[in-house]
Design a protein around this motif. Structure first.
Motif, PDB file in Angstrom:
ATOM      1  N   ARG A 107       0.841  -1.023  -0.174  1.00 24.71           N
ATOM      2  CA  ARG A 107      -0.108   0.348  -0.023  1.00 24.71           C
ATOM      3  C   ARG A 107       0.734   1.817   0.258  1.00 24.71           C
ATOM      4  N   ILE A 108       1.992   0.945   0.712  1.00 27.73           N
ATOM      5  CA  ILE A 108       2.964   2.357   0.406  1.00 27.73           C
ATOM      6  C   ILE A 108       3.353   2.724  -1.064  1.00 27.73           C
ATOM      7  N   VAL A 109       4.176   1.714  -1.721  1.00 29.07           N
ATOM      8  CA  VAL A 109       4.430   1.828  -2.826  1.00 29.07           C
ATOM      9  C   VAL A 109       2.859   1.646  -3.599  1.00 29.07           C
ATOM     10  N   ASP A 110       2.350   1.818  -4.207  1.00 25.89           N
ATOM     11  CA  ASP A 110       1.113   1.498  -4.803  1.00 25.89           C
ATOM     12  C   ASP A 110      -0.076   2.469  -4.051  1.00 25.89           C
ATOM     13  N   PRO A 111      -0.424   3.204  -3.490  1.00 27.53           N
ATOM     14  CA  PRO A 111      -1.479   3.991  -3.175  1.00 27.53           C
ATOM     15  C   PRO A 111      -2.922   3.299  -3.251  1.00 27.53           C
ATOM     16  N   GLY A 112      -2.379   3.526  -5.239  1.00 24.11           N
ATOM     17  CA  GLY A 112      -3.706   3.690  -5.964  1.00 24.11           C
ATOM     18  C   GLY A 112      -4.064   2.615  -5.780  1.00 24.11           C
ATOM     19  N   GLN A 113      -3.727   1.208  -5.606  1.00 28.61           N
ATOM     20  CA  GLN A 113      -3.755  -0.615  -6.039  1.00 28.61           C
ATOM     21  C   GLN A 113      -3.602  -0.714  -7.626  1.00 28.61           C
ATOM     22  N   LEU A 114      -3.024  -0.040  -8.548  1.00 35.50           N
ATOM     23  CA  LEU A 114      -2.983   0.443  -9.850  1.00 35.50           C
ATOM     24  C   LEU A 114      -2.975  -1.187 -10.048  1.00 35.50           C
ATOM     25  N   ALA A 115      -1.727  -1.764  -9.260  1.00 34.76           N
ATOM     26  CA  ALA A 115      -1.478  -3.248 -10.340  1.00 34.76           C
ATOM     27  C   ALA A 115      -3.372  -4.411 -10.161  1.00 34.76           C
ATOM     28  N   ARG A 116      -3.692  -4.045  -9.253  1.00 31.65           N
ATOM     29  CA  ARG A 116      -4.331  -4.705  -8.639  1.00 31.65           C
ATOM     30  C   ARG A 116      -5.846  -4.236  -9.670  1.00 31.65           C
ATOM     31  N   SER A 117      -5.504  -3.329 -10.052  1.00 30.37           N
ATOM     32  CA  SER A 117      -6.733  -2.967 -11.516  1.00 30.37           C
ATOM     33  C   SER A 117      -6.275  -3.786 -12.878  1.00 30.37           C
ATOM     34  N   LEU A 118      -5.495  -4.874 -12.794  1.00 25.01           N
ATOM     35  CA  LEU A 118      -4.661  -5.404 -13.892  1.00 25.01           C
ATOM     36  C   LEU A 118      -5.939  -6.440 -13.710  1.00 25.01           C
ATOM     37  N   PRO A 119      -6.095  -7.102 -14.693  1.00 23.31           N
ATOM     38  CA  PRO A 119      -6.897  -8.311 -14.717  1.00 23.31           C
ATOM     39  C   PRO A 119      -5.635  -9.488 -14.974  1.00 23.31           C
ATOM     40  N   GLY A 120      -6.412 -10.221 -13.892  1.00 24.46           N
ATOM     41  CA  GLY A 120      -5.966 -11.490 -12.986  1.00 24.46           C
ATOM     42  C   GLY A 120      -4.478 -11.178 -12.475  1.00 24.46           C
ATOM     43  N   PHE A 121      -4.410 -10.210 -11.675  1.00 25.37           N
ATOM     44  CA  PHE A 121      -3.568  -9.310 -10.823  1.00 25.37           C
ATOM     45  C   PHE A 121      -4.584  -9.350  -9.463  1.00 25.37           C
ATOM     46  N   ALA A 171      14.519 -14.896 -20.600  1.00 29.94           N
ATOM     47  CA  ALA A 171      15.253 -13.959 -19.564  1.00 29.94           C
ATOM     48  C   ALA A 171      15.217 -13.294 -18.124  1.00 29.94           C
ATOM     49  N   GLY A 172      15.582 -12.444 -16.859  1.00 30.86           N
ATOM     50  CA  GLY A 172      15.169 -11.943 -16.082  1.00 30.86           C
ATOM     51  C   GLY A 172      14.284 -12.673 -14.882  1.00 30.86           C
ATOM     52  N   PRO A 173      14.091 -12.755 -14.049  1.00 32.99           N
ATOM     53  CA  PRO A 173      13.397 -12.843 -12.983  1.00 32.99           C
ATOM     54  C   PRO A 173      12.404 -13.732 -13.150  1.00 32.99           C
ATOM     55  N   SER A 174      12.816 -15.111 -12.763  1.00 36.48           N
ATOM     56  CA  SER A 174      11.586 -15.841 -13.175  1.00 36.48           C
ATOM     57  C   SER A 174      10.466 -15.794 -12.870  1.00 36.48           C
ATOM     58  N   LEU A 175      10.387 -15.115 -10.821  1.00 35.64           N
ATOM     59  CA  LEU A 175       9.021 -15.380 -10.663  1.00 35.64           C
ATOM     60  C   LEU A 175       8.380 -14.119 -11.144  1.00 35.64           C
ATOM     61  N   LEU A 176       8.968 -13.196 -11.618  1.00 35.37           N
ATOM     62  CA  LEU A 176       8.264 -12.077 -12.472  1.00 35.37           C
ATOM     63  C   LEU A 176       7.595 -12.876 -13.321  1.00 35.37           C
ATOM     64  N   ARG A 177       8.274 -13.650 -14.561  1.00 32.44           N
ATOM     65  CA  ARG A 177       7.246 -14.532 -15.678  1.00 32.44           C
ATOM     66  C   ARG A 177       6.456 -15.066 -14.958  1.00 32.44           C
ATOM     67  N   ALA A 178       7.132 -16.133 -14.523  1.00 36.23           N
ATOM     68  CA  ALA A 178       5.184 -16.952 -13.859  1.00 36.23           C
ATOM     69  C   ALA A 178       4.291 -16.419 -13.334  1.00 36.23           C
ATOM     70  N   THR A 179       4.418 -15.241 -12.880  1.00 37.48           N
ATOM     71  CA  THR A 179       3.637 -14.299 -12.557  1.00 37.48           C
ATOM     72  C   THR A 179       2.581 -13.974 -13.461  1.00 37.48           C
ATOM     73  N   LEU A 180       3.487 -13.120 -14.543  1.00 41.22           N
ATOM     74  CA  LEU A 180       1.902 -12.869 -15.856  1.00 41.22           C
ATOM     75  C   LEU A 180       1.518 -14.228 -16.334  1.00 41.22           C
ATOM     76  N   PHE A 181       2.570 -14.837 -16.186  1.00 40.41           N
ATOM     77  CA  PHE A 181       1.729 -16.372 -17.128  1.00 40.41           C
ATOM     78  C   PHE A 181       0.928 -16.607 -16.558  1.00 40.41           C
ATOM     79  N   ARG A 182       0.621 -16.517 -15.246  1.00 37.36           N
ATOM     80  CA  ARG A 182      -0.693 -17.206 -14.228  1.00 37.36           C
ATOM     81  C   ARG A 182      -1.576 -15.902 -14.351  1.00 37.36           C
ATOM     82  N   ALA A 183      -1.394 -14.750 -14.389  1.00 43.53           N
ATOM     83  CA  ALA A 183      -2.158 -13.704 -14.191  1.00 43.53           C
ATOM     84  C   ALA A 183      -2.881 -13.948 -15.618  1.00 43.53           C
TER      85      ALA A 183
END
Length: 307
Positions: A107-121, A171-183
């Motif tokens: 909530r500190i870094v994303d007070p508007g919860q913009l990331a949660r407005s994305l479908p799948g997140f 390439a890049g973080p596997s956690l980010l890639r897996a999160t985007l795939f599930r989303a």
């Protein structure tokens, strides 16, 4: 219990019953009203006398099958189950503490919860996205962020050729890639535009479900960067760019972008998935020729024998 009432995740009411009456004999001896009262007092989705009867029927089936055979130590097994329930509750308490700390920092870094407005997140995937992306401005555009997530195709260029359609770089973080795939697998059921991308990949490009979701994940990564960079929430629109409600979006997907089951069955087969097979050529020494004989016998030459 051969006729277990447990299906899916264990609820709080299930844990309460197992901790107290894991022994089916004790469960049968318990008062039905008391069992119903215990299930009803625990906040859970499955409550009431019907659930209590399911537990009683499962206990009766276990006693009928095993009886009093000494190979089935009811009391010892019940004690082991009670221990596992206590350990599980301890783990759940620890996870709840971590979840509270994660939510506070998100909530500190994303007070508007913009990331949660994305479908799948949702609860966990949105903090993962924000934590790994960091400041959106460090990426020039969404394409760069997609490449950072490893969802862009690998480059295969030489002096005279530029091969397209290569596998993604991973390439890049596997956690980010897996999160985007599930989303992406969830977002294609909520956003008509992403559903169209998935549909075309499955029906026209010969892609499997995995590959189609990876393509959707790449588009979702670009949109995630745009949302966080602009500071505006994500708006689900139809295929003409008009905002729609979640109910309208699901109807559009169901009517226009639902992959037929026969297509899914073909894509599940490795022999039929992917690109269409190429036509074999018939010139000399080409792929269309008959296999050459490996032995001199097929050429009519005499076989040498030892002397």
């Amino acid at each position: 219990m051969p006729m277990t009432p447990l299906t899916g995740d264990l609820g709080k009411a299930d844990l309460a019953v197992l901790e107290r009456w894991a022994d089916p004999r004790a469960l049968l001896a318990a008062d039905l009203a008391g069992l119903t009262r215990l299930i009803s007092t625990v906040p859970d989705k499955q409550q009431g006398q019907a659930r209590a009867r399911q537990w009683r029927d499962a206990a009766a089936a276990a006693v009928e099958l095993y009886g009093d055979h000494p190979a089935v130590p009811y009391a010892e097994l019940a004690a082991e189950v009670a221990t596992e329930v206590r350990l599980l509750r301890a783990i759940q308490e620890e996870l709840a503490l971590h979840a509270a700390a994660r939510e506070q920092r998100y909530r500190i870094v994303d007070p508007g919860q913009l990331a949660r407005s994305l479908p799948g997140f949702a609860e966990i995937s949105a903090p993962v996205l924000v934590a790994i992306m960091g400041r959106p401005g460090r990426f020039r555009d969404g394409t760069r962020f997609k490449s950072y997530a490893g969802l862009a195709p690998r480059a295969s260029q030489t002096g005279d050729t530029d091969r397209k359609g290569q596998p993604m770089s991973k390439a890049g973080p596997s956690l980010l890639r897996a999160t985007l795939f599930r989303a992406a697998d969830t977002a294609r059921r909520q956003d008509p535009q992403l559903a169209r991308i998935y549909y075309l990949q499955m029906t026209e490009r010969g892609a499997t479900h995995l590959k189609a979701c990876c393509v959707v994940a790449g588009h979702l990564a670009e949109r995630a960067w745009t949302v966080l960079n602009r500071g505006t929430p994500y708006v689900i629109c139809d295929n003409n760019g008009n905002p729609v409600t979640p109910e309208q979006a699901k109807k559009i997907i169901m009517d226009n972008w639902t992959v037929p089951e026969d297509v899914r069955k073909r894509r599940r087969s490795r022999k039929l998935a992917g690109k269409a097979p190429q036509t074999a050529t018939t010139g000399p020494d080409k792929r269309g020729d008959l296999p050459r004989p490996r032995s001199s016998r097929h050429h009519g030459q005499p076989v040498k024998t030892a002397t």
